[in-house]
Every structure is written in C-alpha cells, then in structure tokens.
Design a protein around this motif. Structure first.
Motif, PDB file in Angstrom:
ATOM      1  N   ARG A 141       0.819  -1.214   0.000  1.00 56.36           N
ATOM      2  CA  ARG A 141       0.000   0.000   0.000  1.00 56.36           C
ATOM      3  C   ARG A 141       0.860   1.274   0.000  1.00 56.36           C
ATOM      4  NH1 ARG A 141      -5.339  -1.359   1.707  1.00 56.36           N
ATOM      5  NH2 ARG A 141      -5.693   0.747   2.510  1.00 56.36           N
ATOM      6  N   PHE A 142       1.706   1.376  -1.010  1.00 58.16           N
ATOM      7  CA  PHE A 142       2.604   2.528  -1.125  1.00 58.16           C
ATOM      8  C   PHE A 142       1.781   3.806  -1.265  1.00 58.16           C
ATOM      9  CE2 PHE A 142       4.809  -1.164  -2.893  1.00 58.16           C
ATOM     10  CZ  PHE A 142       5.931  -1.193  -2.091  1.00 58.16           C
ATOM     11  N   PRO A 143       2.074   4.851  -0.460  1.00 59.42           N
ATOM     12  CA  PRO A 143       1.252   6.071  -0.455  1.00 59.42           C
ATOM     13  C   PRO A 143       1.118   6.739  -1.819  1.00 59.42           C
ATOM     14  CG  PRO A 143       2.724   6.073   1.439  1.00 59.42           C
ATOM     15  CD  PRO A 143       3.134   4.916   0.578  1.00 59.42           C
ATOM     16  N   THR A 144       2.198   6.763  -2.606  1.00 61.07           N
ATOM     17  CA  THR A 144       2.148   7.442  -3.899  1.00 61.07           C
ATOM     18  C   THR A 144       1.587   6.562  -5.013  1.00 61.07           C
ATOM     19  OG1 THR A 144       4.440   6.814  -4.358  1.00 61.07           O
ATOM     20  CG2 THR A 144       4.085   8.955  -3.301  1.00 61.07           C
ATOM     21  N   ARG A 145       1.141   5.353  -4.693  1.00 61.31           N
ATOM     22  CA  ARG A 145       0.557   4.455  -5.685  1.00 61.31           C
ATOM     23  C   ARG A 145      -0.837   4.001  -5.263  1.00 61.31           C
ATOM     24  NH1 ARG A 145       3.910   6.655  -7.741  1.00 61.31           N
ATOM     25  NH2 ARG A 145       5.697   5.961  -8.954  1.00 61.31           N
ATOM     26  N   SER A 146      -1.503   4.811  -4.459  1.00 63.80           N
ATOM     27  CA  SER A 146      -2.840   4.446  -3.976  1.00 63.80           C
ATOM     28  C   SER A 146      -3.843   4.378  -5.119  1.00 63.80           C
ATOM     29  CB  SER A 146      -3.319   5.424  -2.908  1.00 63.80           C
ATOM     30  OG  SER A 146      -3.422   6.741  -3.428  1.00 63.80           O
ATOM     31  N   ASN A 147      -3.588   5.122  -6.212  1.00 64.66           N
ATOM     32  CA  ASN A 147      -4.505   5.060  -7.348  1.00 64.66           C
ATOM     33  C   ASN A 147      -4.447   3.707  -8.055  1.00 64.66           C
ATOM     34  OD1 ASN A 147      -1.898   5.571  -8.271  1.00 64.66           O
ATOM     35  ND2 ASN A 147      -2.577   6.792 -10.010  1.00 64.66           N
ATOM     36  N   VAL A 148      -3.442   2.900  -7.743  1.00 65.69           N
ATOM     37  CA  VAL A 148      -3.347   1.553  -8.305  1.00 65.69           C
ATOM     38  C   VAL A 148      -3.932   0.527  -7.335  1.00 65.69           C
ATOM     39  CG1 VAL A 148      -1.801  -0.280  -9.094  1.00 65.69           C
ATOM     40  CG2 VAL A 148      -1.322   2.098  -9.705  1.00 65.69           C
ATOM     41  N   TRP A 149      -3.454   0.516  -6.093  1.00 69.49           N
ATOM     42  CA  TRP A 149      -3.846  -0.567  -5.189  1.00 69.49           C
ATOM     43  C   TRP A 149      -5.241  -0.400  -4.578  1.00 69.49           C
ATOM     44  CZ3 TRP A 149      -4.929   1.389  -0.458  1.00 69.49           C
ATOM     45  CH2 TRP A 149      -4.207   2.461   0.048  1.00 69.49           C
ATOM     46  N   GLU A 150      -5.707   0.853  -4.434  1.00 68.92           N
ATOM     47  CA  GLU A 150      -6.978   1.066  -3.747  1.00 68.92           C
ATOM     48  C   GLU A 150      -8.158   0.381  -4.431  1.00 68.92           C
ATOM     49  OE1 GLU A 150     -10.663   2.565  -2.423  1.00 68.92           O
ATOM     50  OE2 GLU A 150      -9.845   2.972  -4.422  1.00 68.92           O
ATOM     51  N   SER A 190      -8.921  12.263   1.330  1.00 67.51           N
ATOM     52  CA  SER A 190      -8.444  12.223   2.718  1.00 67.51           C
ATOM     53  C   SER A 190      -7.479  11.067   2.964  1.00 67.51           C
ATOM     54  CB  SER A 190      -9.630  12.109   3.683  1.00 67.51           C
ATOM     55  OG  SER A 190     -10.388  10.935   3.424  1.00 67.51           O
ATOM     56  N   SER A 191      -7.566   9.994   2.165  1.00 68.89           N
ATOM     57  CA  SER A 191      -6.657   8.860   2.344  1.00 68.89           C
ATOM     58  C   SER A 191      -5.225   9.222   2.007  1.00 68.89           C
ATOM     59  CB  SER A 191      -7.106   7.669   1.487  1.00 68.89           C
ATOM     60  OG  SER A 191      -7.012   7.987   0.106  1.00 68.89           O
ATOM     61  N   SER A 192      -5.053  10.312   1.258  1.00 71.74           N
ATOM     62  CA  SER A 192      -3.712  10.757   0.879  1.00 71.74           C
ATOM     63  C   SER A 192      -3.185  11.838   1.820  1.00 71.74           C
ATOM     64  CB  SER A 192      -3.721  11.276  -0.561  1.00 71.74           C
ATOM     65  OG  SER A 192      -2.417  11.527  -1.027  1.00 71.74           O
ATOM     66  N   ALA A 193      -3.993  12.195   2.827  1.00 73.78           N
ATOM     67  CA  ALA A 193      -3.578  13.211   3.800  1.00 73.78           C
ATOM     68  C   ALA A 193      -2.772  12.560   4.919  1.00 73.78           C
ATOM     69  CB  ALA A 193      -4.794  13.936   4.359  1.00 73.78           C
ATOM     70  N   VAL A 194      -1.685  11.909   4.507  1.00 69.93           N
ATOM     71  CA  VAL A 194      -0.806  11.214   5.456  1.00 69.93           C
ATOM     72  C   VAL A 194       0.634  11.566   5.119  1.00 69.93           C
ATOM     73  CG1 VAL A 194      -2.399   9.288   5.833  1.00 69.93           C
ATOM     74  CG2 VAL A 194      -0.724   9.159   3.974  1.00 69.93           C
ATOM     75  N   LYS A 195       1.518  11.314   6.037  1.00 66.37           N
ATOM     76  CA  LYS A 195       2.931  11.558   5.790  1.00 66.37           C
ATOM     77  C   LYS A 195       3.380  10.743   4.583  1.00 66.37           C
ATOM     78  CE  LYS A 195       7.365  11.638   8.220  1.00 66.37           C
ATOM     79  NZ  LYS A 195       8.061  11.351   9.500  1.00 66.37           N
ATOM     80  N   GLY A 196       3.972  11.409   3.616  1.00 65.79           N
ATOM     81  CA  GLY A 196       4.383  10.756   2.380  1.00 65.79           C
ATOM     82  C   GLY A 196       3.350  10.863   1.283  1.00 65.79           C
ATOM     83  N   GLY A 197       2.118  11.290   1.614  1.00 57.14           N
ATOM     84  CA  GLY A 197       1.065  11.442   0.621  1.00 57.14           C
ATOM     85  C   GLY A 197       1.103  12.814  -0.023  1.00 57.14           C
ATOM     86  N   PHE A 198       0.420  12.947  -1.177  1.00 57.13           N
ATOM     87  CA  PHE A 198       0.446  14.199  -1.930  1.00 57.13           C
ATOM     88  C   PHE A 198      -0.627  15.196  -1.493  1.00 57.13           C
ATOM     89  CE2 PHE A 198       2.579  11.697  -5.514  1.00 57.13           C
ATOM     90  CZ  PHE A 198       3.826  12.217  -5.209  1.00 57.13           C
ATOM     91  N   ASN A 199      -1.526  14.796  -0.607  1.00 52.07           N
ATOM     92  CA  ASN A 199      -2.516  15.728  -0.069  1.00 52.07           C
ATOM     93  C   ASN A 199      -1.835  16.533   1.029  1.00 52.07           C
ATOM     94  OD1 ASN A 199      -4.631  17.095   1.169  1.00 52.07           O
ATOM     95  ND2 ASN A 199      -6.007  15.341   1.191  1.00 52.07           N
TER      96      ASN A 199
END
Length: 615
Positions: A122-131, A447-456
């Motif tokens: 679940r890599f933060p910058t690849r959430s558009n793939v795994w989610e 909001s799922s990308s509003a984490v450390k390492g995320g783009f939000n």
C-alpha cells in the motif's frame, strides 16, 4: 627488469591508444545528453516522488500502459487487453520475447507479482493503483485483475506503475527503505550503466528491446542546479535538450532571438496538465480558517504573475485546481469560470478588511497578531532550481506585507523542499504537480492521501469531496463523469484547500545538430520516452529552421503512436548511424596512432639493445 620495463611500456600503449583517448569524446558525441533538475532520491519504483526519478525510470522499466503523444493511454507490455464484467475484470495477455536486462524472460508471473506487491505494501504514492484492486491472479500468459468497482482511469494509473522482476524484488522485505541504486534491472529500452551522485545518471541502449533497439547509443541525464544553467548548457551545445527544467521566463525573448540566429536550436512550448500552487496545512491555525485563506487570495495578483513572471506564457490558476488544458480534450473535464481572478480578484483593501474582521490586529512593526497571540509570520519555501517560483515568492512577500502578513522566503535545494513537503515539515511551500488524468486528483484531494508521504499536503479532508472523487473513479460514461468532475471542481473552489497560482506553458530549448526525430506534443517536453526511442544521429547541421512566434504558441504535434510497436522477429543491434567522424575524433585518432607507433618502436629498440648487452 626487462619484463617490468616491457609491462610499463605496454601499459603506456594502452593508456595512450586511440580507443582510450577518444572514449570520453565518443561518449559525449554518441550519448544524448539532457538535463535533470536535481539528484535522484531513489530508484525504488514504488517510492518514486520526483519527476526526475520518473524520467529515468520510464527508460529503464516498462509498464502495462504508456501515455501516447496525443494523451491517450495505450497497452504496452500486454499485446491484448480485455475488459469484462462491466469494467471490473481486466485481463492482460503479456507479450512474449520480452527480457529483463539480466537476460531472464519477463513473464506474466512478474506482472502478477508487481501488482500484488503494490497491494500488499500500500505505497502512499501508488494508492490510485492498489486502492481499487480486489484480487490479482495469473493463468498462463494472462494476468487477471478484479476491481472492486469500474475504474475509469485504471489504464492511466497503470501507466505510472513500473513492472519489476520477481526474482529480484521477492527478496526485498522492506521496500519502504530500499533505494535500488545498485544496478537496477528493468526491461525498458535503456539499461542502467552508471551514476555519480549529484552529477549524472548514464544509461546505454538495450540492443534486445522487444519494441526494437534505440538508434542512439545511450542517454546521459546531467544534473543542473537551475533552469538558467540548463538553458546555457543547451545554447553552448553541452547538452542536447532541457529536461524537467524549462527556459527561465525572463530569458524567453533572448531565447527566441537565439533560435532565429542559430539553426541548431529549437524551442518547443507545451501546455502541460500542470498545477502550480501555494500549499499549507489546514490543520494549523489560522490556515484552518476559510476567511483567512480568502484574504490571502485577494492579496495575490495572479494576472501580474502571468504577465511579469511568465510574459503571458501561463494560464491563471483555477480554484478548481484542474488545469485548463483538460477543457481542450474531447471529454471537456475542465469547469470554466473558476479562475482565481474571476472570483477573488486582486484587492488589498478587501484582504485588509477580512483580516480586520477576524480580529487580527497590527502590531508596532505592522505585522498582524491573532486574538490568541499568534503572529502572522511564516516561512515560505521554494526550490532553488526555479527562478520563476523564487520571483513569485518575493512578489507574494511584498503583497502580504501590505496586509500585515510577514513572509520570509527560504530558498532550498529541490530534494530538501520535496522531503520537507512529504514529511509535513513546512509552513508554506510553492510547489507543482502534473495531472495526466482527473483521477490523479485523488492523490491531491482525497483524505486517504492526507498522510505523511502522501500528496494531499494540505491535509484536506471533506467527506463530500471524498465521495465525489470515488464516484468519478467508478464512472465510465463520459457525460456522467464530466458532471461529477464539474461538481467536484465547484466544491473544491468553495473550500480553497490550496491557493492556485498558474498553469505554465513551459518553453524547452533543444538541439537538432546531433540527433533528429524529436517527438513533439503539446502535453510533453521534447525529451520524452517517444523521443528517446525514435532519435537517430544526423551527419550534418541543419540549415533550415522554423522561427517560433513571438507570441505564446505551441509546436505543431506530429502523428503520435496509437498502437504499441510490433515485436521484432529477431532483435538486432542498432546499425552505425555516424558515417563521418567528427573533426575532434579524427584528430585524436591521428595523434593517438602516431604516439602508439612511436612507443612500439621504442619498445623494440629497448628489447634489441638489452639482448645485445647480455651477449
């Protein structure tokens, strides 16, 4: 003694031989050299965050899809794709005769492994793939991907996921910290050759690439600390093209004149799917107050930025954050009328009135203080490689000073700025992001990308926006998806999670005296994937040039690839493209040959002399 003498003389012959003498000149002649903005943080495909990393990775590795010059996404590693069950089942038939750079075949097993590896970690910058993925499995040469719902942008998401070799990555148990700098093994058109940290990355052509070997010998990504430096290097012929660094806006007029005078130079303007903005954390007071963000909007003159910094080669930022170029696409994703200047035109009086109404009173030095004692003084970070961003930061500093907000501009190297951004170690930053599809918004706003390492990076959280982002992702019908995206832009414009600045029309300088075949598109810079696999050497400097217009325009787009290249029946090494050696190489060969002959004569004379002396 005799053997030692002979050894030393023979060693001198090798060192002074023509091949040794011309090796460096040969590399500089045969390798296409382009700029990089900054050094790479990683070659870990799953942790890539810099555009510089992507530029290198896309030549070393392959993907299931690639974005064509016209913006569409075409199958690449699969030679056949089927989408069934209302868009929730994707079947990829992986083509044969594809090999990793270590000689092992790339198979469906590698593709299955890469997808499952992405889902597992679940890599933060690849959430558009795994989610959206529910399950991945393999049957023979087919890889099956079952989605939780129909995903309109799945092909675009897969274009950013590089396929990795299972036989290497299955042994990597901590991919979050793995740098992958030690001989990255991919299957792409170029092979990792060497890297000097802080200086360059060098790739050589893959003679066995399944889509046909490149016609150039390799690519060198040379690191430059600024757009000015990359621009000067291109003008002087030290590099062949500006890559990820565009012509400094203040030098555009000069660049246009140089192109008119020098037939070896060209300028290509692209209108990128790019959003440049001012970001801060909505968790922090007073950025958490919408009225405070509105005051900042009124205190920024975007029209002035477009004219003074970019000389008109930019579009005003949209509060909906989606770049206007999406309005030129057939789907018309862009919602017009949300430009910042239309809703919050530059008005320092209005900004002061809002801040007064919030009870933010000016102190003795003119800087405002909030009711809880918080002084409105902030550090604004900008990357040192972007003179335009530095200028914008200075303009914002001057405007904000007039409404009682003190800004301290801090210029740092690009890697540090990105690191602070992703680790949330900042107060304010001017940054930019490329969007290849509206679904890339997911990374910026969900909001799922509003984490450390995320783009939000604004830590923006709105359940309504989350729902709209999820709905547009699941909607395949273009008309219905457009309605959702327009509503989404309207909602984001109301919330103001970011301060939009500009969508830049970037100008890139490149040369045509060494190689030809640059693939140009309104969406890409000249140094793109399609160029690198199409470039070939020229034998003479062109005498005809196209004079660019002095007004903002885009270079005409040639026909773009719409289908993957056919697999060659038998991969062959690229044929020699240079028929006449450059003058500097001829000179080196002649001098080196003369020196070698002299040394051989000396060696023979010494041997004869020593043998006679013994007798």
């Amino acid at each position: 003694m005799l053997s030692s003498l002979i050894y030393l003389v023979m060693l001198s012959c090798v060192i002074l031989s023509p091949s040794f003498i011309i090796s460096e000149a040969q590399v500089s002649r045969d390798y296409v050299i382009v700029s990089l903005r900054s050094d790479l943080l990683t070659m870990n495909l799953f942790m890539q965050s810099l555009i510089d990393e992507f530029s290198v990775m896309e030549l070393v590795y392959d993907t299931l899809y690639r974005q064509a010059l016209n913006g569409s996404f075409i199958p690449w590693l699969p030679d056949q794709v089927k989408v069934l069950e209302n868009g929730t089942l994707w079947i990829f038939h992986i083509r044969k005769n594809v090999y990793w750079h270590d000689g092992k075949p790339l198979t469906a097993e590698d593709v299955e492994f890469t997808l499952n590896y992405t889902v597992k970690y679940r890599f933060p910058t690849r959430s558009n793939v795994w989610e959206p993925i529910e399950r991945v499995w393999r049957e023979g040469d087919n890889v099956y991907v079952k989605l939780k719902y129909p995903y309109a942008a799945f092909s675009a998401a897969l274009a950013s996921l590089f396929i990795v070799p299972k036989h290497i990555w299955e042994n990597i148990t901590d991919p979050m910290t793995f740098s992958n700098f030690d001989n990255p093994i991919g299957s792409g058109p170029f092979i990792w050759e060497s890297r000097k940290a802080g200086d360059y990355v060098q790739l050589k052509a893959n003679p066995n690439y399944w889509a046909g070997p490149p016609k150039i010998k390799g690519v060198i990504f040379k690191i430059y600390g600024s757009s000015d430096a990359a621009y000067t290097a291109t003008v002087n012929g030290e590099i062949d093209a500006m890559n990820n660094l565009f012509i400094p806006p203040l030098l555009l007029s000069k660049a246009l004149d140089q192109v008119k005078a020098n037939p070896a130079l060209r300028i290509h303007f692209r209108r990128p799917v790019y959003f440049q903005y001012l970001t801060f954390s909505l968790k922090k007071y007073p950025f958490s107050i919408k009225e405070f963000r509105e005051a900042m909007l009124y205190a920024i003159n975007v029209t002035d930025i477009v004219e003074r910094v970019y000389l008109g080669y930019a579009d005003p930022g949209s509060l909906g954050t989606l770049p206007p170029v999406f309005g030129d696409m057939p789907e018309k994703w862009y919602r017009p009328g949300l430009e910042k200047e239309k809703i919050y035109p530059f008005n320092l009086t209005k900004a002061n009135e809002i801040l007064d109404s919030l009870g933010f009173k000016r102190g003795p030095d003119g800087v405002r203080v909030t009711p809880n004692g918080t002084r409105l003084e902030y550090e604004l970070l900008v990357s040192s490689i972007y003179p335009d961003r530095i200028r914008i930061a200075e303009m914002i500093r001057d405007w904000f000073a007039q409404v009682g907000i003190k800004i301290n501009v801090a210029t740092l190297d690009h890697r540090t700025v990105v690191s602070k951004l992703l680790n949330r170690e900042f107060q304010m930053i001017i940054i930019g992001i490329w969007l290849s599809d509206p679904d890339d918004w997911f990374l910026l706003l969900h909001s799922s990308s509003a984490v450390k390492g995320g783009f939000n990076t604004a830590d923006y959280k709105n359940p309504v926006v989350d729902k709209l982002l999820e709905e547009q992702r699941k909607t395949v019908d273009v008309e219905t998806r457009r309605k959702i995206l327009w509503e989404l832009q309207e909602k984001v414009a109301q919330d103001i999670p970011y301060i939009p600045l500009v969508h830049i029309r970037e100008g890139y300088l490149y040369r045509v005296d060494k190689v030809s075949g640059w693939q140009l598109s309104e969406l890409f810079q000249p140094a793109n994937f399609w160029s690198f696999i199409s470039l070939q050497y020229v034998t003479a400097t062109p005498t005809v040039t196209t004079t660019p217009s002095p007004t903002p325009t885009t270079t005409p787009t040639p026909a773009s690839p719409t289908q993957p290249f056919k697999t060659p029946a038998s991969p062959t090494a690229p044929s020699a493209q240079i028929t006449t050696p450059p003058p500097e190489l001829e000179f080196n060969v002649i001098v080196g040959t003369i020196i070698a002959i002299i040394i051989i004569i000396v060696v023979i004379a010494v041997i004869i002399f020593l043998r006679r002396k013994r007798t």
